[in-house]
Design a protein around this motif. Structure first.
Motif, PDB file in Angstrom:
ATOM      1  N   LEU A   1       1.437   4.385   5.925  1.00  0.00           N
ATOM      2  CA  LEU A   1       2.270   4.238   7.491  1.00  0.00           C
ATOM      3  C   LEU A   1       1.618   2.980   7.949  1.00  0.00           C
ATOM      4  CD1 LEU A   1       4.384   4.758   9.404  1.00  0.00           C
ATOM      5  CD2 LEU A   1       2.871   6.598  10.433  1.00  0.00           C
ATOM      6  N   VAL A   2       2.050   2.302   8.656  1.00  0.00           N
ATOM      7  CA  VAL A   2       1.836   0.942   9.306  1.00  0.00           C
ATOM      8  C   VAL A   2       2.180   1.358  10.768  1.00  0.00           C
ATOM      9  CG1 VAL A   2       1.501  -1.472   9.804  1.00  0.00           C
ATOM     10  CG2 VAL A   2       1.360  -0.531   7.356  1.00  0.00           C
ATOM     11  N   GLU A   3       1.462   1.394  11.459  1.00  0.00           N
ATOM     12  CA  GLU A   3       1.784   1.641  13.188  1.00  0.00           C
ATOM     13  C   GLU A   3       1.410   0.255  13.860  1.00  0.00           C
ATOM     14  OE1 GLU A   3       3.387   4.118  14.620  1.00  0.00           O
ATOM     15  OE2 GLU A   3       2.920   5.923  13.335  1.00  0.00           O
TER      16      GLU A   3
ATOM     17  N   PHE B   1       4.777  -0.481   1.941  1.00  0.00           N
ATOM     18  CA  PHE B   1       4.386   0.170   3.283  1.00  0.00           C
ATOM     19  C   PHE B   1       5.463   0.658   4.031  1.00  0.00           C
ATOM     20  CE2 PHE B   1       0.982  -2.418   2.001  1.00  0.00           C
ATOM     21  CZ  PHE B   1      -0.236  -1.896   2.264  1.00  0.00           C
ATOM     22  N   GLU B   2       5.161   1.690   4.687  1.00  0.00           N
ATOM     23  CA  GLU B   2       6.342   2.067   5.757  1.00  0.00           C
ATOM     24  C   GLU B   2       5.798   1.595   7.098  1.00  0.00           C
ATOM     25  OE1 GLU B   2       7.572   6.397   8.271  1.00  0.00           O
ATOM     26  OE2 GLU B   2       6.644   6.426   6.200  1.00  0.00           O
TER      27      GLU B   2
ATOM     28  N   VAL C   1      -3.474   1.039  10.068  1.00  0.00           N
ATOM     29  CA  VAL C   1      -3.137   1.803   8.980  1.00  0.00           C
ATOM     30  C   VAL C   1      -4.024   2.544   8.459  1.00  0.00           C
ATOM     31  CG1 VAL C   1      -3.496  -0.212   7.439  1.00  0.00           C
ATOM     32  CG2 VAL C   1      -1.790   1.461   6.524  1.00  0.00           C
ATOM     33  N   ASP C   2      -4.037   3.770   8.217  1.00  0.00           N
ATOM     34  CA  ASP C   2      -5.018   4.832   7.557  1.00  0.00           C
ATOM     35  C   ASP C   2      -6.137   4.591   8.451  1.00  0.00           C
ATOM     36  OD1 ASP C   2      -5.695   7.037   6.276  1.00  0.00           O
ATOM     37  OD2 ASP C   2      -6.475   5.689   4.339  1.00  0.00           O
ATOM     38  N   GLY C   3      -6.458   4.343   9.759  1.00  0.00           N
ATOM     39  CA  GLY C   3      -7.565   4.157  10.539  1.00  0.00           C
ATOM     40  C   GLY C   3      -8.029   2.811  10.700  1.00  0.00           C
ATOM     41  N   TYR C   4      -7.422   1.783   9.764  1.00  0.00           N
ATOM     42  CA  TYR C   4      -7.956   0.416   9.925  1.00  0.00           C
ATOM     43  C   TYR C   4      -7.182  -0.257  10.783  1.00  0.00           C
ATOM     44  CZ  TYR C   4     -10.862   1.120   5.729  1.00  0.00           C
ATOM     45  OH  TYR C   4     -11.810   1.486   4.992  1.00  0.00           O
TER      46      TYR C   4
ATOM     47  N   ARG D   1      -5.756  -4.042  -0.709  1.00  0.00           N
ATOM     48  CA  ARG D   1      -7.160  -4.095  -1.325  1.00  0.00           C
ATOM     49  C   ARG D   1      -8.030  -3.392  -0.308  1.00  0.00           C
ATOM     50  NH1 ARG D   1     -10.541  -9.422  -1.140  1.00  0.00           N
ATOM     51  NH2 ARG D   1     -12.587  -8.334  -0.749  1.00  0.00           N
ATOM     52  N   LEU D   2      -7.915  -3.444   0.935  1.00  0.00           N
ATOM     53  CA  LEU D   2      -8.761  -2.689   1.990  1.00  0.00           C
ATOM     54  C   LEU D   2      -8.443  -1.104   1.835  1.00  0.00           C
ATOM     55  CD1 LEU D   2     -10.418  -3.024   4.648  1.00  0.00           C
ATOM     56  CD2 LEU D   2      -8.150  -2.420   5.914  1.00  0.00           C
ATOM     57  N   LEU D   3      -7.380  -0.635   1.376  1.00  0.00           N
ATOM     58  CA  LEU D   3      -7.281   0.661   1.419  1.00  0.00           C
ATOM     59  C   LEU D   3      -7.630   1.036  -0.016  1.00  0.00           C
ATOM     60  CD1 LEU D   3      -3.423   1.005   2.621  1.00  0.00           C
ATOM     61  CD2 LEU D   3      -5.675   1.654   3.931  1.00  0.00           C
ATOM     62  N   ASP D   4      -7.747   0.384  -1.124  1.00  0.00           N
ATOM     63  CA  ASP D   4      -8.177   0.790  -2.207  1.00  0.00           C
ATOM     64  C   ASP D   4      -9.665   0.703  -2.232  1.00  0.00           C
ATOM     65  OD1 ASP D   4      -5.639   0.833  -3.325  1.00  0.00           O
ATOM     66  OD2 ASP D   4      -5.532  -1.021  -4.501  1.00  0.00           O
TER      67      ASP D   4
END
Length: 150
Positions: free
Chosen positions: A27-29, A51-52, A82-85, A98-101
């Motif tokens: 999820l991307v805010e 991505f959502e 996204v996921d804290g980033y 790549r960042l999330l991986d």
């Protein structure tokens, strides 16, 4: 269905089940000005990459950037999380993936300004640009990825 087709289908299903791309969509805010079209185009780029995206419109983007620890040198038109980033500007979906991986010790990624040819800024012109990363405790940016065009 022939045995060969069953084997191909089974392999495809196993590959899909093991692939992060088939996992739940991150999820991307995204925060953007209501009148910004390139921000919407970037959101579409992210959705096409799996991505959502939830878009939040505000006329006070400065406050959003301050809240997320962005310096003026990292700023662009939209700010996402996204996921804290923190993801600032026209960062390619492949770099967010790549960042999330890899999960490096970064606060986020930024493409400062609005370079032509970056996702959402497809104008027919292609500028060279750099994706920068920065840490919470040290906002000195470092190079995460570079895009050059001949």
């Amino acid at each position: 269905m022939t045995p060969l087709h069953r084997l191909i289908l089974a392999g495809a299903l196993l590959t899909a089940a093991a692939s992060p791309a088939w996992a739940e969509a991150p999820l991307v805010e995204m925060h953007k000005d209501p009148n910004c079209g390139c921000c919407t185009a970037w959101a579409e780029h992210m959705e096409e990459a799996g991505f959502e995206v939830r878009q939040h419109e505000t006329r006070d983007m400065r406050a959003v950037k301050i809240e997320h620890g962005l310096t003026p040198g990292l700023a662009s038109c939209h700010t996402a999380v996204v996921d804290g980033y923190v993801i600032e500007g026209h960062v390619p979906a492949s770099d967010v993936r790549r960042l999330l991986d890899e999960r490096p010790d970064l606060a986020g990624l930024a493409v400062p300004g609005m370079p032509h040819g970056s996702p959402g800024m497809e104008t027919g012109r292609h500028d060279d640009y750099t994706v920068l990363g920065w840490r919470h405790d040290d906002r000195t940016p470092s190079v995460f990825a570079e895009y050059t065009h001949d």
